[in-house]
Design a protein around this motif. Structure first.
Motif, PDB file in Angstrom:
ATOM      1  N   GLY A   1      47.289  31.817  24.113  1.00  0.00           N
ATOM      2  CA  GLY A   1      45.779  31.662  23.234  1.00  0.00           C
ATOM      3  C   GLY A   1      45.174  29.975  24.059  1.00  0.00           C
ATOM      4  N   SER A   2      46.526  28.933  23.789  1.00  0.00           N
ATOM      5  CA  SER A   2      45.743  27.906  24.749  1.00  0.00           C
ATOM      6  C   SER A   2      44.880  28.468  25.726  1.00  0.00           C
ATOM      7  CB  SER A   2      47.402  27.241  24.014  1.00  0.00           C
ATOM      8  OG  SER A   2      47.182  27.107  22.732  1.00  0.00           O
ATOM      9  N   ALA A   3      46.356  28.537  26.966  1.00  0.00           N
ATOM     10  CA  ALA A   3      45.641  28.419  27.723  1.00  0.00           C
ATOM     11  C   ALA A   3      44.116  29.449  28.146  1.00  0.00           C
ATOM     12  CB  ALA A   3      47.082  29.635  28.511  1.00  0.00           C
ATOM     13  N   ALA A   4      43.955  30.435  27.176  1.00  0.00           N
ATOM     14  CA  ALA A   4      42.668  30.367  27.432  1.00  0.00           C
ATOM     15  C   ALA A   4      41.550  29.556  26.959  1.00  0.00           C
ATOM     16  CB  ALA A   4      42.518  32.294  26.961  1.00  0.00           C
ATOM     17  N   THR A   5      41.854  29.314  26.259  1.00  0.00           N
ATOM     18  CA  THR A   5      41.230  28.263  26.053  1.00  0.00           C
ATOM     19  C   THR A   5      40.469  26.977  26.486  1.00  0.00           C
ATOM     20  OG1 THR A   5      42.178  28.426  23.482  1.00  0.00           O
ATOM     21  CG2 THR A   5      40.839  26.305  23.901  1.00  0.00           C
ATOM     22  N   VAL A   6      42.150  26.551  27.088  1.00  0.00           N
ATOM     23  CA  VAL A   6      42.065  25.549  27.901  1.00  0.00           C
ATOM     24  C   VAL A   6      41.066  26.693  29.528  1.00  0.00           C
ATOM     25  CG1 VAL A   6      42.801  24.157  29.972  1.00  0.00           C
ATOM     26  CG2 VAL A   6      43.427  24.313  27.727  1.00  0.00           C
ATOM     27  N   ALA A   7      40.606  27.653  29.757  1.00  0.00           N
ATOM     28  CA  ALA A   7      40.327  28.145  31.081  1.00  0.00           C
ATOM     29  C   ALA A   7      38.460  28.229  30.603  1.00  0.00           C
ATOM     30  CB  ALA A   7      40.536  30.210  30.596  1.00  0.00           C
ATOM     31  N   VAL A   8      38.571  28.394  29.161  1.00  0.00           N
ATOM     32  CA  VAL A   8      36.914  28.120  28.573  1.00  0.00           C
ATOM     33  C   VAL A   8      36.477  26.203  28.776  1.00  0.00           C
ATOM     34  CG1 VAL A   8      34.976  28.275  26.980  1.00  0.00           C
ATOM     35  CG2 VAL A   8      36.702  29.919  27.125  1.00  0.00           C
ATOM     36  N   LEU A   9      37.533  25.996  28.652  1.00  0.00           N
ATOM     37  CA  LEU A   9      36.677  23.881  29.119  1.00  0.00           C
ATOM     38  C   LEU A   9      36.763  23.859  29.889  1.00  0.00           C
ATOM     39  CD1 LEU A   9      39.000  23.337  25.658  1.00  0.00           C
ATOM     40  CD2 LEU A   9      36.335  23.810  25.300  1.00  0.00           C
ATOM     41  N   SER A  10      37.255  24.481  31.191  1.00  0.00           N
ATOM     42  CA  SER A  10      37.890  24.040  32.699  1.00  0.00           C
ATOM     43  C   SER A  10      36.306  24.503  33.053  1.00  0.00           C
ATOM     44  CB  SER A  10      38.489  25.352  33.427  1.00  0.00           C
ATOM     45  OG  SER A  10      37.431  26.666  33.545  1.00  0.00           O
ATOM     46  N   VAL A  11      35.181  24.784  32.514  1.00  0.00           N
ATOM     47  CA  VAL A  11      33.870  24.622  32.742  1.00  0.00           C
ATOM     48  C   VAL A  11      33.198  23.469  33.109  1.00  0.00           C
ATOM     49  CG1 VAL A  11      33.721  27.453  33.291  1.00  0.00           C
ATOM     50  CG2 VAL A  11      32.660  25.699  31.168  1.00  0.00           C
ATOM     51  N   LEU A  12      33.970  22.738  32.379  1.00  0.00           N
ATOM     52  CA  LEU A  12      32.909  21.540  31.752  1.00  0.00           C
ATOM     53  C   LEU A  12      33.778  20.315  32.333  1.00  0.00           C
ATOM     54  CD1 LEU A  12      33.170  21.428  27.518  1.00  0.00           C
ATOM     55  CD2 LEU A  12      31.587  22.351  29.267  1.00  0.00           C
ATOM     56  N   LYS A  13      32.716  19.383  32.377  1.00  0.00           N
ATOM     57  CA  LYS A  13      32.601  18.484  33.420  1.00  0.00           C
ATOM     58  C   LYS A  13      32.784  16.222  32.606  1.00  0.00           C
ATOM     59  CE  LYS A  13      28.413  18.022  35.463  1.00  0.00           C
ATOM     60  NZ  LYS A  13      27.632  18.526  34.164  1.00  0.00           N
ATOM     61  N   PRO A  14      33.004  16.070  32.540  1.00  0.00           N
ATOM     62  CA  PRO A  14      33.258  14.519  31.896  1.00  0.00           C
ATOM     63  C   PRO A  14      31.857  14.281  31.662  1.00  0.00           C
ATOM     64  CG  PRO A  14      34.781  14.034  33.096  1.00  0.00           C
ATOM     65  CD  PRO A  14      34.070  15.176  33.994  1.00  0.00           C
ATOM     66  N   GLY A  15      31.168  13.750  30.668  1.00  0.00           N
ATOM     67  CA  GLY A  15      29.788  13.867  30.146  1.00  0.00           C
ATOM     68  C   GLY A  15      29.252  14.660  29.506  1.00  0.00           C
ATOM     69  N   ASP A  16      30.038  16.012  29.333  1.00  0.00           N
ATOM     70  CA  ASP A  16      29.675  17.263  28.869  1.00  0.00           C
ATOM     71  C   ASP A  16      29.425  16.621  27.046  1.00  0.00           C
ATOM     72  OD1 ASP A  16      28.695  17.869  30.967  1.00  0.00           O
ATOM     73  OD2 ASP A  16      30.248  19.298  31.786  1.00  0.00           O
ATOM     74  N   HIS A  17      29.103  17.470  26.507  1.00  0.00           N
ATOM     75  CA  HIS A  17      29.384  17.471  25.161  1.00  0.00           C
ATOM     76  C   HIS A  17      29.346  19.276  24.115  1.00  0.00           C
ATOM     77  CE1 HIS A  17      27.090  17.099  20.820  1.00  0.00           C
ATOM     78  NE2 HIS A  17      28.763  16.750  20.738  1.00  0.00           N
ATOM     79  N   ILE A  18      30.658  18.951  23.073  1.00  0.00           N
ATOM     80  CA  ILE A  18      30.918  19.766  23.069  1.00  0.00           C
ATOM     81  C   ILE A  18      30.869  20.426  21.479  1.00  0.00           C
ATOM     82  CG2 ILE A  18      32.454  21.834  22.242  1.00  0.00           C
ATOM     83  CD1 ILE A  18      34.358  20.351  24.261  1.00  0.00           C
ATOM     84  N   VAL A  19      30.063  21.232  20.296  1.00  0.00           N
ATOM     85  CA  VAL A  19      29.416  21.260  19.315  1.00  0.00           C
ATOM     86  C   VAL A  19      30.975  22.222  18.609  1.00  0.00           C
ATOM     87  CG1 VAL A  19      28.572  21.726  17.320  1.00  0.00           C
ATOM     88  CG2 VAL A  19      27.346  20.318  19.482  1.00  0.00           C
ATOM     89  N   ALA A  20      31.410  21.898  18.234  1.00  0.00           N
ATOM     90  CA  ALA A  20      32.744  22.876  17.142  1.00  0.00           C
ATOM     91  C   ALA A  20      32.630  22.584  15.990  1.00  0.00           C
ATOM     92  CB  ALA A  20      34.102  22.147  18.449  1.00  0.00           C
ATOM     93  N   MET A  21      33.280  23.460  15.402  1.00  0.00           N
ATOM     94  CA  MET A  21      32.805  23.958  14.282  1.00  0.00           C
ATOM     95  C   MET A  21      34.333  22.321  13.570  1.00  0.00           C
ATOM     96  SD  MET A  21      33.749  27.700  13.105  1.00  0.00           S
ATOM     97  CE  MET A  21      33.574  27.208  11.523  1.00  0.00           C
ATOM     98  N   ASP A  22      34.336  22.647  12.709  1.00  0.00           N
ATOM     99  CA  ASP A  22      35.639  21.604  11.973  1.00  0.00           C
ATOM    100  C   ASP A  22      36.749  22.284  11.455  1.00  0.00           C
ATOM    101  OD1 ASP A  22      34.686  22.626   9.341  1.00  0.00           O
ATOM    102  OD2 ASP A  22      34.022  20.405   8.915  1.00  0.00           O
ATOM    103  N   ASP A  23      36.638  23.664  11.018  1.00  0.00           N
ATOM    104  CA  ASP A  23      38.183  24.550  10.602  1.00  0.00           C
ATOM    105  C   ASP A  23      38.680  25.323  11.732  1.00  0.00           C
ATOM    106  OD1 ASP A  23      39.565  25.299   8.943  1.00  0.00           O
ATOM    107  OD2 ASP A  23      38.251  26.938   7.871  1.00  0.00           O
TER     108      ASP A  23
END
Ligand code: P1T
Length: 382
Positions: free
Chosen positions: A74-96
């Motif tokens: 699951g962590s590798a799948a998470t990283v696959a989504v995050l791979s579309v980002l580049k430095p300077g991009d911003h993420i809004v994530a929930m805290d839980d």
């Protein structure tokens, strides 16, 4: 076709080479070519494997998306989504969030220049307030791990879309049997298939599903380039698990309602977190957004770590173990197990107190489960 039928058949036609009814485990790293560049669609198993391809088609069908990808975790799948980002991009994530996802965002991606703002996912306005012009991704889990809080997926999808950001939903806790984020407006669904989809605690895996061809292409590029793919046998185990997902989820759900009601009536239990209880502050949203409330329940013991440890040591049917979603019941102590990588102050702010226990309620006979909890709660007070 309906869900339970697709869980058994989608992507799984009889094997074209042999007629095998069940998709074979194509335990091969490579494929012989007739002449240079002449092959049957497979060249090398990091890039593509027929067993994995069948799983990917089945997962896409169950999530009602167009395109699935299977990963080594699951962590590798998470990283696959995050791979579309580049430095300077911003993420809004929930805290839980699952502790490992928080660790990836805060310790791997934030140092690379991808800033993350954590918000209370129960408040839709918290997402709109946190959005910036450079926000590329909104990341949700619902129900959350381990507090079983809910996020209104459709409302947050509106916020993300209006700001041009992608919405990713980790659907591990709910499963597509109970919740379909893509239909509610999410761009991509992420899974730890280690959990309910595999269903037997015998494989680690992950998946993404999307209907956005561009996003899929980017994640498929990453899948091949980084190579965190499941082996054919692991892909096959998940596919075998999927065949019984519908019946398992019904039983997980029935057992968990029973266990949650039992815990809620126990004098020693301070708080019970389960979206299926009337007392859950987001019970109405759960009824609207989900087709059931799932198999996870958390609760708080007033005696903190000492009582939690005594309770865990006394359990006989439940195993004290990380993970969830298997046929067997598990008990977990999030503060030092799944969420141990979150600093204590932040944990406490999220409600993960020193007396919090999380149960993954299995599909054993529920009378045995309640009896086990009863004797362990009694033993913990001695
Ligand atoms: O363990 P892995 O397959 O890499 O999946 C990570 C993951 C992602 N998302 C959610 C919601 C999860 O719960 C997990 C893994 N969680 C546990 C191991 C756990 O016990 O909570």
């Amino acid at each position: 076709m309906k869900f339970a039928t697709r869980a058994i058949h989608a992507g799984q036609d009889a094997d074209p080479a042999t007629g095998a009814t069940i998709v074979p485990i194509y335990q091969t790293a490579t494929y012989t070519q007739e002449e240079i560049g002449e092959h049957q669609g497979y060249e090398y198993s990091r890039t593509g494997n027929p067993t994995r391809a069948a799983l990917e088609r089945c997962l896409a069908s169950l999530e009602e998306g167009a395109l699935g990808l299977a990963f080594a975790s699951g962590s590798a799948a998470t990283v696959a989504v995050l791979s579309v980002l580049k430095p300077g991009d911003h993420i809004v994530a929930m805290d839980d969030l699952y502790g490992g996802t928080y660790r990836l965002l805060s310790q791997v991606y934030a140092p690379l220049g991808i800033d993350v703002t954590y918000v209370d996912g129960r408040q839709v306005e918290a997402f709109s307030q946190a959005m910036r012009p450079e926000t590329r991704l909104v990341w949700l889990e619902t129900p959350t791990n381990p507090m079983l809080r809910l996020v209104d997926i459709a409302a947050v999808a509106e916020v993300a879309r209006s700001q041009g950001a992608l919405l990713a939903v980790d659907n591990t806790f709910a499963t597509p049997y109970l919740q379909k984020p893509l239909i509610l407006g999410a761009d991509v669904v992420v899974h730890s298939t280690t959990k309910y989809l595999g269903g037997h605690s015998d494989v680690v895996g992950g998946a993404t599903v999307t209907s956005d061809p561009e996003l899929h292409r980017a994640m498929a590029f990453y899948q091949n380039a980084a190579g965190a793919v499941p082996g054919p046998f692991d892909a096959w185990l998940v596919m075998r698990g999927l065949k019984t997902l519908a019946v398992r989820m019904r039983q997980h759900e029935a057992n968990t309602r029973h266990v949650a009601e039992y815990l809620a009536g126990h004098p020693r239990v301070r708080q019970v977190y389960y979206p299926g209880l009337d007392s859950h502050p987001q019970h109405e949203l759960a009824q609207r957004q989900m087709e059931g409330f799932g198999g996870m329940v958390s609760f708080e013991l007033p005696g903190g770590r000492a009582e939690a440890n005594a309770f865990a040591m006394a359990l006989r049917v439940f195993s004290l173990a990380e993970s969830l979603g298997g046929v067997e019941s598990l008990a977990c102590y999030p503060p030092e197990m799944t969420h141990g990588s979150i600093p204590r102050e932040e944990r406490l702010a999220r409600g993960i107190t020193d007396g919090l226990m999380r149960l993954s309620v299995g599909i054993e006979d529920v009378e045995d489960l309640v009896e086990d909890l009863e004797q362990a709660l009694a033993a913990a007070q001695r």
